[in-house]
Design an enzyme around this catalytic site. Structure first.
Site, PDB file in Angstrom:
ATOM      1  N   GLN A  86       0.996  -1.106  -0.010  1.00  0.00           N
ATOM      2  CA  GLN A  86      -0.052   0.140   0.006  1.00  0.00           C
ATOM      3  C   GLN A  86       0.812   1.140  -0.134  1.00  0.00           C
ATOM      4  O   GLN A  86       1.921   1.420   0.807  1.00  0.00           O
ATOM      5  CB  GLN A  86      -0.858   0.023   1.249  1.00  0.00           C
ATOM      6  CG  GLN A  86      -2.058   1.011   1.227  1.00  0.00           C
ATOM      7  CD  GLN A  86      -3.243   1.064   2.512  1.00  0.00           C
ATOM      8  OE1 GLN A  86      -2.901  -0.266   3.031  1.00  0.00           O
ATOM      9  NE2 GLN A  86      -3.914   1.857   2.744  1.00  0.00           N
TER      10      GLN A  86
ATOM     11  N   SER B  39       4.251  -6.359   2.839  1.00  0.00           N
ATOM     12  CA  SER B  39       2.948  -6.130   3.413  1.00  0.00           C
ATOM     13  C   SER B  39       1.695  -6.793   2.616  1.00  0.00           C
ATOM     14  O   SER B  39       1.785  -7.823   2.464  1.00  0.00           O
ATOM     15  CB  SER B  39       2.429  -4.764   3.872  1.00  0.00           C
ATOM     16  OG  SER B  39       1.356  -4.555   4.591  1.00  0.00           O
ATOM     17  N   LEU B  40       0.759  -5.900   2.030  1.00  0.00           N
ATOM     18  CA  LEU B  40      -0.131  -6.450   1.122  1.00  0.00           C
ATOM     19  C   LEU B  40       0.423  -7.127   0.016  1.00  0.00           C
ATOM     20  O   LEU B  40      -0.188  -8.300  -0.630  1.00  0.00           O
ATOM     21  CB  LEU B  40      -0.792  -5.038   0.426  1.00  0.00           C
ATOM     22  CG  LEU B  40      -1.641  -5.319  -0.780  1.00  0.00           C
ATOM     23  CD1 LEU B  40      -2.866  -5.943  -0.516  1.00  0.00           C
ATOM     24  CD2 LEU B  40      -1.975  -4.017  -1.417  1.00  0.00           C
TER      25      LEU B  40
ATOM     26  N   ARG C 135      -9.405  -7.937   4.068  1.00  0.00           N
ATOM     27  CA  ARG C 135      -8.396  -7.126   4.678  1.00  0.00           C
ATOM     28  C   ARG C 135      -8.341  -5.588   4.718  1.00  0.00           C
ATOM     29  O   ARG C 135      -8.087  -5.081   5.843  1.00  0.00           O
ATOM     30  CB  ARG C 135      -6.952  -7.808   4.457  1.00  0.00           C
ATOM     31  CG  ARG C 135      -5.574  -7.082   5.023  1.00  0.00           C
ATOM     32  CD  ARG C 135      -4.507  -7.711   4.170  1.00  0.00           C
ATOM     33  NE  ARG C 135      -3.218  -7.583   4.872  1.00  0.00           N
ATOM     34  CZ  ARG C 135      -2.320  -6.691   4.707  1.00  0.00           C
ATOM     35  NH1 ARG C 135      -2.593  -5.770   3.669  1.00  0.00           N
ATOM     36  NH2 ARG C 135      -1.108  -6.242   5.234  1.00  0.00           N
TER      37      ARG C 135
ATOM     38  N   HIS D 270       0.444  -2.665  11.168  1.00  0.00           N
ATOM     39  CA  HIS D 270       1.307  -3.703  11.502  1.00  0.00           C
ATOM     40  C   HIS D 270       1.607  -3.198  13.151  1.00  0.00           C
ATOM     41  O   HIS D 270       2.720  -3.441  13.626  1.00  0.00           O
ATOM     42  CB  HIS D 270       2.772  -3.601  10.741  1.00  0.00           C
ATOM     43  CG  HIS D 270       2.227  -3.948   9.512  1.00  0.00           C
ATOM     44  ND1 HIS D 270       2.095  -5.178   9.053  1.00  0.00           N
ATOM     45  CD2 HIS D 270       2.519  -3.233   8.236  1.00  0.00           C
ATOM     46  CE1 HIS D 270       1.784  -5.130   7.840  1.00  0.00           C
ATOM     47  NE2 HIS D 270       1.921  -4.044   7.314  1.00  0.00           N
TER      48      HIS D 270
ATOM     49  N   GLN E  65       0.549 -11.104  10.444  1.00  0.00           N
ATOM     50  CA  GLN E  65       1.305  -9.916   9.918  1.00  0.00           C
ATOM     51  C   GLN E  65       0.704  -8.542  10.056  1.00  0.00           C
ATOM     52  O   GLN E  65       1.490  -7.392  10.236  1.00  0.00           O
ATOM     53  CB  GLN E  65       1.428 -10.447   8.155  1.00  0.00           C
ATOM     54  CG  GLN E  65       2.170  -9.176   7.457  1.00  0.00           C
ATOM     55  CD  GLN E  65       1.401  -9.137   6.240  1.00  0.00           C
ATOM     56  OE1 GLN E  65       0.477  -8.170   6.150  1.00  0.00           O
ATOM     57  NE2 GLN E  65       2.060  -9.442   5.066  1.00  0.00           N
TER      58      GLN E  65
END
Length: 302
Positions: free
Chosen positions: A11, A95-96, A120, A204, A253
Site C-alpha cells: 500500500q 505487506s499487502l 483485509r 502492523h 502480519q
C-alpha cells in the site's frame, strides 16, 4: 540463467492513472480488472485511472487496486520476458504485496486472493477509523536510535516500530498522540527527519487487533496450497511452503512489524542474483539500493 526473485509492492504504491494504458494494450491485464470489478461491485480500473485520489488512497480500495495492478504487471512481464518466470527461485511482497506473491506462486487463486485482500482492506480501514492513529517514517537513523525515540514518546500512547525497511528507513506506527509526541522529540533532537505517511492508521501494530480476527475468518474460507516457489514472510523474514504456516503468518502480519530489510538480505544470502519489482511504483527498488547498491534490480510498472 540468473537466480531470480519477484517482489511485489504494498500500500502506498498506487497513483491515479495507473494500469489504464496497460489494460488497453494487453488483453490479459484488462481481463484481470474486469474480473475484479465484477467481484468487488465497482469499476476498479476506473478508480485506478481516473480517481479521485481520495478514493483510490482509501485502504479498502487501494489494497485491491495494488493487488490487481501488480498481477496485471506480472502478465506484462510474462509477455515480454517469458523466461524470467522460469528462473524465479523465491518471491516476497511488502505487506499487502505478500498476497500478490502468494497468488503468483500458486498458493492461492486470484479469486481467493482478491476475496481476502478485500476483507483485509475493509478490516484495516475499520480498525483505523476506530482509533485515530498513523505512521511516521524516521529517516537517517539506525534501529537502536529509533527504538530510543519510541521509548521516549511511548508514554503519550501506543507506539511501535512497524516496518524495518532498509538502513536508515524505519517506520513507526501508533496513536495520534504518540505519533505527534514522536515528531516533537525528533524536532527537539536536532531536526531528525520524521515524515508522516498518508495512510489511514497504525498498520502492523496492536491497534490493528480487530482486523486480524476478521482476516483470520476470511482466510479460513479459502484454500491455500503449497506454493511452487518459496514465499518469504514479512513476519519472520523466512520462506514458507506449508499452507498452515502461511495462513497463520498472514494473520500475524497485520499486527506484527514488516521485516523487509531482513527479507532482502536473506534472499541475497540465498544466492538470488536478479530482482524484479512487479507492480506500480519503484519503492522496493529504492529500498534495495540502501541494502545492496550492486543488486541487479529491474522494474515492471503499470
Amino acid at each position: 540463467m540468473p537466480r531470480t526473485a519477484f517482489l511485489f509492492p504494498g500500500q502506498g504504491a498506487q497513483t491515479v492513472g495507473m494500469a489504464g494504458p496497460l489494460c488497453q494494450s494487453l488483453p490479459a491485464a484488462g481481463a484481470l480488472f474486469r474480473q475484479a470489478s465484477a467481484a468487488l461491485g465497482y469499476d476498479l480500473l476506473g478508480v485506478c485511472t481516473s480517481g479521485p485520489a481520495e478514493r483510490l488512497n482509501a485502504t479498502d480500495v487501494s489494497q485491491p487496486a495494488i493487488f490487481v495492478a501488480s498481477l496485471a504487471a506480472l502478465e506484462q512481464l510474462k509477455a515480454a520476458e517469458p523466461d524470467a518466470v522460469n528462473d524465479v527461485v523465491a518471491t516476497a511482497g511488502l505487506s499487502l504485496g505478500e498476497y500478490t506473491a502468494l497468488v503468483f506462486a500458486g498458493a492461492m487463486s486470484f479469486e481467493d486472493g482478491l476475496t481476502v485482500v478485500k476483507a483485509r482492506g475493509e478490516a484495516m480501514q475499520a480498525a483505523a477509523e476506530a482509533t485515530p492513529s498513523g505512521m511516521v517514517a524516521v529517516i537517517g537513523l539506525e534501529v537502536p536510535e529509533v527504538e530510543a525515540l519510541v521509548a521516549e514518546a511511548r508514554p503519550a500512547g501506543t507506539l511501535q516500530i512497524a516496518n524495518y525497511l532498509c538502513p536508515g528507513n524505519t517506520v513507526v506506527s501508533g496513536s495520534i498522540g504518540a505519533i505527534t509526541k514522536l515528531e516533537e522529540v525528533c524536532q527537539q533532537r536536532g531536526g531528525i527527519r520524521a515524515t508522516r505517511l498518508a495512510v489511514a492508521g497504525a498498520f502492523h501494530t496492536d491497534l490493528m487487533k480487530p482486523a486480524d480476527e476478521k482476516l483470520a475468518a476470511a482466510l479460513a474460507g479459502i484454500t491455500i496450497r503449497p506454493p511452487r516457489v518459496p514465499v518469504w514472510s514479512n513476519v519472520d523474514a523466512r520462506p514458507h511452503t506449508d499452507p498452515d504456516e502461511i495462513r497463520g503468518r498472514l494473520v500475524r502480519q497485520v499486527v506484527s512489524p514488516v521485516r523487509w530489510e531482513d527479507t532482502m538480505r536473506g534472499l541475497l544470502a540465498e544466492g538470488v542474483e536478479r530482482f524484479y519489482e512487479v507492480g506500480p511504483g519503484r519503492v522496493l527498488a529504492g529500498l534495495m539500493k540502501r541494502v545492496n547498491r550492486k543488486a541487479d534490480f529491474r522494474n515492471v510498472t503499470v
